[in-house]
Design a protein around this motif. Structure first.
Motif, PDB file in Angstrom:
ATOM      1  N   VAL A  85       0.679  -1.178  -0.042  1.00 15.34           N
ATOM      2  CA  VAL A  85       0.198  -0.021   0.051  1.00 15.34           C
ATOM      3  C   VAL A  85       0.985   1.297   0.196  1.00 15.34           C
ATOM      4  O   VAL A  85       1.717   1.234   0.896  1.00 15.34           O
ATOM      5  N   MET A  86       0.711   2.211  -1.127  1.00 15.18           N
ATOM      6  CA  MET A  86       1.574   3.133  -1.022  1.00 15.18           C
ATOM      7  C   MET A  86       0.553   4.678  -0.496  1.00 15.18           C
ATOM      8  O   MET A  86      -0.544   4.474  -0.899  1.00 15.18           O
ATOM      9  N   MET A  87       1.334   5.122   0.211  1.00 15.85           N
ATOM     10  CA  MET A  87       0.570   6.124   1.132  1.00 15.85           C
ATOM     11  C   MET A  87       0.396   7.391   0.515  1.00 15.85           C
ATOM     12  O   MET A  87      -0.893   7.853   0.454  1.00 15.85           O
ATOM     13  N   LYS A  88       1.339   8.188  -0.021  1.00 16.43           N
ATOM     14  CA  LYS A  88       1.527   9.483  -0.763  1.00 16.43           C
ATOM     15  C   LYS A  88       0.214   9.976  -0.257  1.00 16.43           C
ATOM     16  O   LYS A  88      -0.829  10.693  -0.643  1.00 16.43           O
ATOM     17  N   GLU A  89       0.347  10.569   1.189  1.00 17.03           N
ATOM     18  CA  GLU A  89      -0.448  11.429   1.947  1.00 17.03           C
ATOM     19  C   GLU A  89      -0.437  13.003   1.327  1.00 17.03           C
ATOM     20  O   GLU A  89       0.485  13.506   0.872  1.00 17.03           O
ATOM     21  N   TRP A 112      12.498   7.877 -11.220  1.00 13.57           N
ATOM     22  CA  TRP A 112      12.365   7.012 -12.411  1.00 13.57           C
ATOM     23  C   TRP A 112      12.760   5.763 -12.241  1.00 13.57           C
ATOM     24  O   TRP A 112      14.226   5.716 -11.934  1.00 13.57           O
ATOM     25  N   HIS A 113      12.093   4.713 -12.592  1.00 12.19           N
ATOM     26  CA  HIS A 113      12.880   3.176 -12.285  1.00 12.19           C
ATOM     27  C   HIS A 113      11.968   2.269 -13.280  1.00 12.19           C
ATOM     28  O   HIS A 113      10.704   2.490 -13.623  1.00 12.19           O
ATOM     29  N   GLN A 114      12.504   1.018 -13.334  1.00 14.70           N
ATOM     30  CA  GLN A 114      11.596  -0.383 -13.746  1.00 14.70           C
ATOM     31  C   GLN A 114      11.684  -1.067 -12.648  1.00 14.70           C
ATOM     32  O   GLN A 114      12.630  -1.231 -12.101  1.00 14.70           O
ATOM     33  N   ASP A 115      10.633  -1.554 -12.503  1.00 14.33           N
ATOM     34  CA  ASP A 115      10.464  -2.543 -11.005  1.00 14.33           C
ATOM     35  C   ASP A 115      11.306  -3.606 -11.235  1.00 14.33           C
ATOM     36  O   ASP A 115      11.982  -4.181 -10.420  1.00 14.33           O
ATOM     37  N   TYR A 116      11.828  -4.170 -12.578  1.00 13.68           N
ATOM     38  CA  TYR A 116      12.702  -5.044 -12.485  1.00 13.68           C
ATOM     39  C   TYR A 116      14.143  -4.499 -12.462  1.00 13.68           C
ATOM     40  O   TYR A 116      15.118  -5.232 -12.169  1.00 13.68           O
ATOM     41  N   ALA A 162       0.131  -4.581 -10.722  1.00 13.77           N
ATOM     42  CA  ALA A 162      -1.050  -4.252 -11.007  1.00 13.77           C
ATOM     43  C   ALA A 162      -1.509  -3.088 -10.014  1.00 13.77           C
ATOM     44  O   ALA A 162      -1.187  -3.563  -8.649  1.00 13.77           O
ATOM     45  N   PHE A 163      -1.595  -1.938 -10.505  1.00 11.34           N
ATOM     46  CA  PHE A 163      -1.679  -0.859  -9.631  1.00 11.34           C
ATOM     47  C   PHE A 163      -3.390  -0.511  -9.454  1.00 11.34           C
ATOM     48  O   PHE A 163      -3.724   0.004 -10.401  1.00 11.34           O
ATOM     49  N   VAL A 164      -3.718  -0.632  -8.101  1.00 10.80           N
ATOM     50  CA  VAL A 164      -4.912  -0.340  -7.976  1.00 10.80           C
ATOM     51  C   VAL A 164      -5.247   1.113  -7.364  1.00 10.80           C
ATOM     52  O   VAL A 164      -4.725   1.499  -6.294  1.00 10.80           O
ATOM     53  N   THR A 207       7.581   6.783 -13.032  1.00  9.41           N
ATOM     54  CA  THR A 207       7.809   7.779 -11.711  1.00  9.41           C
ATOM     55  C   THR A 207       6.848   8.344 -11.083  1.00  9.41           C
ATOM     56  O   THR A 207       5.609   8.376 -11.682  1.00  9.41           O
ATOM     57  N   SER A 208       6.986   9.059 -10.134  1.00 11.33           N
ATOM     58  CA  SER A 208       5.429  10.028  -9.608  1.00 11.33           C
ATOM     59  C   SER A 208       6.117  11.061  -8.945  1.00 11.33           C
ATOM     60  O   SER A 208       7.417  11.122  -8.049  1.00 11.33           O
ATOM     61  N   SER A 209       5.536  12.299  -8.952  1.00 13.94           N
ATOM     62  CA  SER A 209       6.017  13.410  -8.204  1.00 13.94           C
ATOM     63  C   SER A 209       5.470  13.434  -6.855  1.00 13.94           C
ATOM     64  O   SER A 209       4.772  12.809  -6.357  1.00 13.94           O
ATOM     65  N   ARG A 216      -3.633   7.306  -2.309  1.00 14.61           N
ATOM     66  CA  ARG A 216      -3.187   6.259  -1.791  1.00 14.61           C
ATOM     67  C   ARG A 216      -3.410   4.923  -2.900  1.00 14.61           C
ATOM     68  O   ARG A 216      -4.523   5.141  -3.460  1.00 14.61           O
ATOM     69  N   SER A 217      -2.629   3.971  -2.883  1.00 18.98           N
ATOM     70  CA  SER A 217      -3.089   2.789  -3.864  1.00 18.98           C
ATOM     71  C   SER A 217      -2.481   1.625  -3.242  1.00 18.98           C
ATOM     72  O   SER A 217      -1.857   1.674  -2.385  1.00 18.98           O
ATOM     73  N   PHE A 218      -2.994   0.480  -3.999  1.00 17.38           N
ATOM     74  CA  PHE A 218      -2.486  -0.895  -3.553  1.00 17.38           C
ATOM     75  C   PHE A 218      -1.951  -1.269  -4.923  1.00 17.38           C
ATOM     76  O   PHE A 218      -2.619  -1.512  -6.046  1.00 17.38           O
ATOM     77  N   ILE A 219      -0.681  -1.762  -4.738  1.00 17.95           N
ATOM     78  CA  ILE A 219       0.083  -2.393  -5.904  1.00 17.95           C
ATOM     79  C   ILE A 219       0.458  -3.947  -5.489  1.00 17.95           C
ATOM     80  O   ILE A 219       0.867  -4.125  -4.562  1.00 17.95           O
ATOM     81  N   ILE A 220       0.080  -4.802  -6.553  1.00 24.49           N
ATOM     82  CA  ILE A 220       0.416  -6.167  -6.178  1.00 24.49           C
ATOM     83  C   ILE A 220       1.218  -6.396  -7.439  1.00 24.49           C
ATOM     84  O   ILE A 220       1.130  -6.213  -8.634  1.00 24.49           O
TER      85      ILE A 220
HETATM   86  O1  LIG Z   1       2.969   5.076  -6.447  1.00 23.06           O
HETATM   87  C1  LIG Z   1       3.750   5.567  -6.772  1.00 23.06           C
HETATM   88  O2  LIG Z   1       3.745   6.791  -6.886  1.00 23.06           O
HETATM   89  C2  LIG Z   1       4.928   4.769  -7.475  1.00 23.06           C
HETATM   90  C3  LIG Z   1       5.112   3.409  -7.235  1.00 23.06           C
HETATM   91  C4  LIG Z   1       6.067   2.736  -7.997  1.00 23.06           C
HETATM   92  O3  LIG Z   1       6.675   3.303  -8.528  1.00 23.06           O
HETATM   93  C5  LIG Z   1       6.338   1.150  -7.587  1.00 23.06           C
HETATM   94  O4  LIG Z   1       5.776   0.536  -6.950  1.00 23.06           O
HETATM   95  O5  LIG Z   1       7.162   0.835  -8.399  1.00 23.06           O
END
Ligand SMILES: O=C(O)CCC(=O)C(=O)O
Length: 257
Positions: free
Chosen positions: A97-101, A110-114, A130-132, A201-203, A212-216
């Protein structure tokens, strides 16, 4: 709700695909309630410094537990679409869970998950996220930005940026002219499936609105892990029931007025 052959072709070409409203408003409401009240979140919470010295807070785990996060990670709308896109069965790798409050959430470089996962011993880039979206994600609250088609370059060199792992910035400045940058504005419940080599990426979030988001993350079953410490399950991801998220409702349904 299930992706077509055309969707799969677009995913392979672009490195991502959006599925609008994959989760219903009620399912999102239950997940947001868990962000605020589920002890799992605090148990696995950590903060990373971004390149500008701001904290990005996230909660991350590597196993499926008896909670709403496992229900979403194993939900048939999720797992079956990941299988369709991957072209084979997949294992659960991790959930976060990404907070980004509001007014405080830091950036993601900037990145690649790999770029992260390669060093964890995954042999092939047969992986995806999968970004929810749980809150509305907009440019003003630091939504994800991606370089369309950038997964086709394969893995680029990464290094440390703050506490994060970021792509080599000189190379990024040379290659970004070849790709369209897409700002991923998303409504709650929409899911962005993306390839593990897609640059993103994200600012920071300077707005008054949480993002907020949930990433699997999932790994193709055919993708071995050579490290002894296996951070990822080697078993097929279970597939739950259609109503599995609703079973974790703590509060009566909000009735619209
Ligand atoms: O949630 C975001 O802003 C970025 C998340 C991300 O880059 C990641 O999980 O790889």
């Amino acid at each position: 709700m299930f992706l077509s052959e055309e969707d799969v072709a677009n995913y392979k070409r672009d490195g991502y695909i959006f599925v609008k409203d994959l989760f219903s408003p009620r399912e999102v409401e239950i997940m947001l309630d868990a962000v605020e009240n589920d002890p799992t979140i605090n148990r696995y919470l950590k903060g990373n410094l971004d390149g500008g010295g701001r904290i990005t807070r996230l909660s991350i785990w590597h196993s499926l537990n008896n909670d709403v996060w496992a229900a979403a990670s194993t939900h048939p709308r999720m797992v079956n679409n990941v299988r369709i896109l991957t072209g084979e069965d997949v294992a659960f790798f991790h959930g976060k869970v990404m907070m980004k409050e509001a007014r405080s959430g830091g950036a993601w470089e900037w990145h690649q998950d790999y770029g992260y996962w390669y060093d964890q011993g995954f042999v092939f880039p047969r992986m995806m996220s999968a970004f929810v979206a749980l809150d509305p994600a907009r440019a003003e609250n630091g939504c994800l930005r991606i370089l369309k088609g950038s997964h086709k370059m394969g893995r680029l060199t990464h290094g440390a940026v703050g506490d994060q792992t970021g792509v080599d910035i000189d190379r990024l400045n040379q290659i970004n002219q070849y790709f369209e940058e897409v700002t991923c504005e998303m409504t709650p419940g929409t899911v962005l499936f993306f390839d593990c080599n897609l640059l993103h990426t994200s600012s920071p979030n300077n707005s008054d609105y949480h993002r907020r988001s949930f990433i699997i993350a999932y790994n193709a079953l055919s993708n071995p892990l050579f490290r002894k410490k296996k951070l990822c399950s080697l078993e097929p991801c279970p597939v739950g029931s259609e109503d599995s998220i609703l079973k974790f409702a703590r509060q009566p349904e909000t009735v619209g007025v």
